[in-house]
Each structure stands twice: as C-alpha cells, then as structure tokens.
Enzyme design. Structure first.
Site, PDB file in Angstrom:
ATOM      1  N   ASP A 126       0.771  -1.241   0.000  1.00 21.62           N
ATOM      2  CA  ASP A 126       0.000   0.000   0.000  1.00 21.62           C
ATOM      3  C   ASP A 126       0.805   1.296   0.000  1.00 21.62           C
ATOM      4  O   ASP A 126       0.285   2.321  -0.380  1.00 21.62           O
ATOM      5  CB  ASP A 126      -1.023  -0.177   1.139  1.00 21.62           C
ATOM      6  CG  ASP A 126      -1.356   0.950   2.018  1.00 21.62           C
ATOM      7  OD1 ASP A 126      -2.449   1.397   1.822  1.00 21.62           O
ATOM      8  OD2 ASP A 126      -0.571   1.331   2.856  1.00 21.62           O
ATOM      9  N   CYS A 180     -21.121  -4.037  -8.962  1.00 22.12           N
ATOM     10  CA  CYS A 180     -21.836  -2.978  -8.235  1.00 22.12           C
ATOM     11  C   CYS A 180     -23.280  -2.849  -8.731  1.00 22.12           C
ATOM     12  O   CYS A 180     -24.178  -2.517  -7.959  1.00 22.12           O
ATOM     13  CB  CYS A 180     -21.132  -1.635  -8.409  1.00 22.12           C
ATOM     14  SG  CYS A 180     -19.678  -1.457  -7.356  1.00 22.12           S
ATOM     15  N   CYS A 183     -26.397  -0.464  -7.440  1.00 28.23           N
ATOM     16  CA  CYS A 183     -26.175  -0.070  -6.038  1.00 28.23           C
ATOM     17  C   CYS A 183     -25.408   1.253  -5.968  1.00 28.23           C
ATOM     18  O   CYS A 183     -24.497   1.500  -6.739  1.00 28.23           O
ATOM     19  CB  CYS A 183     -25.378  -1.176  -5.343  1.00 28.23           C
ATOM     20  SG  CYS A 183     -24.899  -0.780  -3.659  1.00 28.23           S
ATOM     21  N   CYS A 186     -22.586   3.038  -1.059  1.00 29.18           N
ATOM     22  CA  CYS A 186     -21.373   3.686  -0.532  1.00 29.18           C
ATOM     23  C   CYS A 186     -21.429   5.188  -0.758  1.00 29.18           C
ATOM     24  O   CYS A 186     -21.062   5.980   0.122  1.00 29.18           O
ATOM     25  CB  CYS A 186     -20.118   3.088  -1.160  1.00 29.18           C
ATOM     26  SG  CYS A 186     -20.145   3.032  -2.959  1.00 29.18           S
ATOM     27  N   CYS A 190     -21.756   8.310   2.396  1.00 29.32           N
ATOM     28  CA  CYS A 190     -20.622   9.194   2.703  1.00 29.32           C
ATOM     29  C   CYS A 190     -21.095  10.494   3.357  1.00 29.32           C
ATOM     30  O   CYS A 190     -21.870  11.242   2.767  1.00 29.32           O
ATOM     31  CB  CYS A 190     -19.838   9.511   1.431  1.00 29.32           C
ATOM     32  SG  CYS A 190     -18.455  10.615   1.787  1.00 29.32           S
ATOM     33  N   CYS A 206     -12.711  13.830   2.184  1.00 30.02           N
ATOM     34  CA  CYS A 206     -12.858  12.515   2.830  1.00 30.02           C
ATOM     35  C   CYS A 206     -12.375  12.565   4.280  1.00 30.02           C
ATOM     36  O   CYS A 206     -11.283  13.063   4.579  1.00 30.02           O
ATOM     37  CB  CYS A 206     -12.077  11.481   2.029  1.00 30.02           C
ATOM     38  SG  CYS A 206     -12.012   9.877   2.828  1.00 30.02           S
ATOM     39  N   CYS A 233     -12.412   6.606   8.571  1.00 30.47           N
ATOM     40  CA  CYS A 233     -13.865   6.476   8.396  1.00 30.47           C
ATOM     41  C   CYS A 233     -14.099   5.217   7.584  1.00 30.47           C
ATOM     42  O   CYS A 233     -13.384   4.949   6.615  1.00 30.47           O
ATOM     43  CB  CYS A 233     -14.392   7.702   7.657  1.00 30.47           C
ATOM     44  SG  CYS A 233     -16.086   7.547   7.045  1.00 30.47           S
ATOM     45  N   CYS A 236     -18.223   4.159   3.887  1.00 32.52           N
ATOM     46  CA  CYS A 236     -18.460   3.674   2.515  1.00 32.52           C
ATOM     47  C   CYS A 236     -18.124   2.188   2.402  1.00 32.52           C
ATOM     48  O   CYS A 236     -18.609   1.501   1.501  1.00 32.52           O
ATOM     49  CB  CYS A 236     -17.685   4.488   1.491  1.00 32.52           C
ATOM     50  SG  CYS A 236     -15.926   4.602   1.808  1.00 32.52           S
ATOM     51  N   CYS A 240     -21.290  -1.434   2.100  1.00 34.35           N
ATOM     52  CA  CYS A 240     -21.245  -2.308   0.910  1.00 34.35           C
ATOM     53  C   CYS A 240     -21.911  -3.662   1.185  1.00 34.35           C
ATOM     54  O   CYS A 240     -21.521  -4.384   2.111  1.00 34.35           O
ATOM     55  CB  CYS A 240     -19.799  -2.522   0.477  1.00 34.35           C
ATOM     56  SG  CYS A 240     -19.692  -3.473  -1.052  1.00 34.35           S
TER      57      CYS A 240
HETATM   58  S1  SF4 Z   1     -21.723  -0.204  -1.818  1.00 33.97           S
HETATM   59 FE1  SF4 Z   1     -20.375  -1.777  -2.720  1.00 33.97          FE
HETATM   60  S2  SF4 Z   1     -21.632  -2.775  -4.293  1.00 33.97           S
HETATM   61 FE2  SF4 Z   1     -22.645  -0.851  -3.738  1.00 33.97          FE
HETATM   62  S3  SF4 Z   1     -21.880   0.611  -5.258  1.00 33.97           S
HETATM   63 FE3  SF4 Z   1     -20.559   0.794  -3.464  1.00 33.97          FE
HETATM   64  S4  SF4 Z   1     -18.863  -0.573  -3.861  1.00 33.97           S
HETATM   65 FE4  SF4 Z   1     -20.488  -1.140  -5.295  1.00 33.97          FE
HETATM   66  S1  SF4 Z   2     -14.068   7.077   4.045  1.00 32.64           S
HETATM   67 FE1  SF4 Z   2     -15.906   8.126   4.854  1.00 32.64          FE
HETATM   68  S2  SF4 Z   2     -15.666  10.254   4.197  1.00 32.64           S
HETATM   69 FE2  SF4 Z   2     -14.205   9.037   2.975  1.00 32.64          FE
HETATM   70  S3  SF4 Z   2     -15.322   8.539   1.101  1.00 32.64           S
HETATM   71 FE3  SF4 Z   2     -15.694   6.835   2.538  1.00 32.64          FE
HETATM   72  S4  SF4 Z   2     -17.598   7.388   3.599  1.00 32.64           S
HETATM   73 FE4  SF4 Z   2     -16.821   9.240   2.613  1.00 32.64          FE
END
Ligand code: SF4
Ligand code: SF4
Length: 341
Positions: A126, A180, A183, A186, A190, A206, A233, A236, A240
């Site tokens: 990473d 996805c 959907c 996520c 946010c 973010c 955080c 998101c 999922c």
């Molecule tokens: S929550 Fe997961 S499945 Fe739904 S749009 Fe986001 S990444 Fe894709």
């Molecule tokens: S980590 Fe939290 S603030 Fe950042 S994109 Fe995902 S939901 Fe949004």
C-alpha cells in the site's frame, strides 16, 4: 508436479493471504485518469502521490524486466465494533498494530521463495509506487467499487492489498466483473459527499484524509459531518452489501486493542506525548502524532460531548500547540451552543 503459479498460490495461502491472483506487468489501466486527478489537486496534502508518476503508473519502470504482478489479499475483518462504550469510532484497520510490518514479513518470505524459482521481485503493501487497485482488478482479485475501493466477492471490503512485481512469467488471471450494478450505497453513506461520482473521490472532502493525512486544521465545514470518528472512516465500506460474506480474520494482530477501546473520549485529552506514544505503540495511529490525534478527538467531542467534557477541553484551549488549542475552542463552543439550545 504442480506448475509454478499453483505452487506460488499454495505458498501465499500458507502464509495467511486469503487470495492470490496474477496480472500482467504493464501500464496501469487508470494511468491517464490518475494523472488528471493529481493535476486537479484532488490528492490534497498527499504530495507523495504526485511524485514519480512514471513509476507509479508502470511497474516495468520500477523493476526493469518485470513480467507479472502477484496480487494478494489479506483479510482483516474482526467483526463488529468492539465493546467498550467510549463513544467514538476508529477505522477497523487501525484497531491494533500497524499492518505493514505483518504483511511485509509475509511478502519477504514469498519473495525469498520466488527468488529460489529464479525471479527478481519488488514487493509493496500500500505504500509502494504502484496503482495497486488497477492491477488487483486486472488480476480479478476484485473490482473497483463505486467507493473507489476494491471489492472482493468473498472478503467484501475488509482486506489489505499487497503485491509483488516479478520477472517471473506467470499466466495472468481474468479480470473480475464489476458487480456494483445499480447499487449506490457507498456514495449515499458518505457523510461529506467525498465520492463525487462512481469511482471518483475528492480526497480533500474525505474524513479518512482529513483525520489521518491532513496535517493542518480540519475545515470547519466538515467538522460536524465527522461525527464521532477520531481516526479514519469506514462508512463507505460498511455500507457495501458484499460484506455479507465476510469472515473474521484469524490474524490476532488486528483485534481491537483493549487499552485503547476501554478509554472514554475525554480520557484521550490528557495524554502527554509520552503516554500517547505508549498507548499507540506499533499502531498506525501513532504516525499522526499527538497534536493531530487530539485535533480529531476535540472535533468528535464537539459533536458528541457534554458539560462533563468542558474542563479538559478548556484546559486544552491554552495548549501550546495552536492546532489543539483551536480545535478545543471549537469543541467548547459547540457543546455550549448545544446546551443553550
Ligand atoms: S456499496 Fe459496494 S456494491 Fe454498492 S456501489 Fe458501493 S462498492 Fe459497489
Ligand atoms: S471514508 Fe468516509 S468520508 Fe471518505 S469517502 Fe468513505 S464514507 Fe466518505
């Protein structure tokens, strides 16, 4: 005798990786999009992202003669939020020890085995100069979700990505389908609308960036949206639906650290530098250092605290570090405003 790729996968799984798949070493699929993202300044203070763009987007620049990318997933899921009622949230990956050391040891072992097979490798977890999510998608490890995170059919969102660039020629796997569908959970979850469109993230909005990468003050317009989050955080990720298959990781390194989670939010306010370093020894949280951590704690207390938190916050308003003093003052004002209402 199994072929080289099958033997490699066996080695990777024996080391504790949950999945291992292969991509061809070639320029990253999102090379142009990434370069534009950096040119637009959406990486915020993360200057390292803008360095060595050539290396970051082509593994063959990192390792001349590279033929394959070995893409690995390590499960870190530890179930639901740990007990302890501190009234705050820390991103799951930071509940205990830093994952880099653990994964690097595993990568080193895999590198040694591959070297015995005639390969030369560079390995990263990473922090390397590689757009690893592109190669994970190429390898079919997962697909790039609308959240910009990799989604694995079995692990959901709770896994670390790691990779070896190698001169060994290994049969590439087929890319995973994007599952996805319609959907948008996520994006809807946010709190700061940082996912501005499917697979597009404005890091400057973010909360993970604001609480971890950003060195300065947290913009006032995002402070209430931070809620009770003091490091990172997961909203998101948690949202999922592919997490429904997630299984608890056997790696004890990722279990929630009791000495942290048995603290109330206001207990963090009185940590000295030394106490902070001891409490978060080996934890990723240690890297942001006490002033930025207390900055985050002050914001969370501003959002969730009560009159009992005011004395410690008022003391911090006099802190010699302006970052702490300013965020403590904001928290005091927020709590007082709530109590007057
Ligand atoms: S929550 Fe997961 S499945 Fe739904 S749009 Fe986001 S990444 Fe894709
Ligand atoms: S980590 Fe939290 S603030 Fe950042 S994109 Fe995902 S939901 Fe949004």
């Amino acid at each position: 005798m199994p072929d080289l790729k099958s033997q490699l996968i066996t080695q990777a799984l024996a080391l504790g990786f949950a999945d291992c798949r292969i991509a061809e070493a070639k320029p990253a699929a999102h090379k142009a999009i990434f370069e534009q993202w950096v040119a637009d300044g959406k990486h915020g203070d993360m200057a390292w992202m803008a360095r060595n763009l050539e290396r970051r987007t082509d593994p063959r620049v990192v390792l001349p003669g590279a033929k394959s990318m070995v893409m690995l997933a390590l499960n870190y899921f530890q179930g639901e939020t740990p007990s302890g009622d501190g009234g705050y949230r820390i991103a799951r990956y930071a509940w205990n020890d830093d994952y880099h050391d653990l994964i690097e040891k595993k990568l080193k072992a895999l590198d040694a085995w591959m070297a015995e097979q005639g390969g030369t490798q560079r390995y990263y977890v990473d922090t390397g100069p590689v757009l690893e999510r592109d190669f994970a998608s190429d390898a079919g490890l997962g697909w790039g979700g609308k959240s910009t995170m990799q989604i694995h059919r079995r692990l959901g969102t709770w896994f670390f990505l790691a990779e070896l660039i190698t001169t060994l020629e290994l049969m590439p796997d087929t890319p995973a389908k994007d599952l996805c569908g319609k959907c948008t959970r996520c994006m809807d979850a946010c709190p700061t609308q940082a996912i501005t469109a499917p697979q597009q993230m404005d890091a400057r909005r973010c909360i993970s960036y604001l609480t971890i990468e950003s060195k300065g003050g947290i913009p006032v317009k995002f402070r209430r949206a931070m809620g009770d989050r003091i490091y990172g955080c997961d909203d998101c990720l948690t949202a999922c639906p592919w997490n429904k298959f997630a299984q608890v990781s056997h790696e004890a390194t990722f279990q929630a650290r009791e000495s942290v989670f048995n603290k109330r939010l206001r207990d963090f306010l009185t940590l000295t530098d030394e106490e902070f370093r001891m409490l978060f020894a080996k934890s990723p949280i240690k890297r942001i250092k006490r002033p930025a951590f207390l900055r985050n704690v002050c914001v969370a207390l501003g959002n969730t605290g009560n009159a009992e938190d005011l004395p410690a916050l008022e003391t911090l308003m006099q802190d010699e570090h302006p970052l702490i003093a300013e965020h403590a003052a904001w928290a005091v004002q927020e709590i007082q405003t709530r109590h007057r209402a």
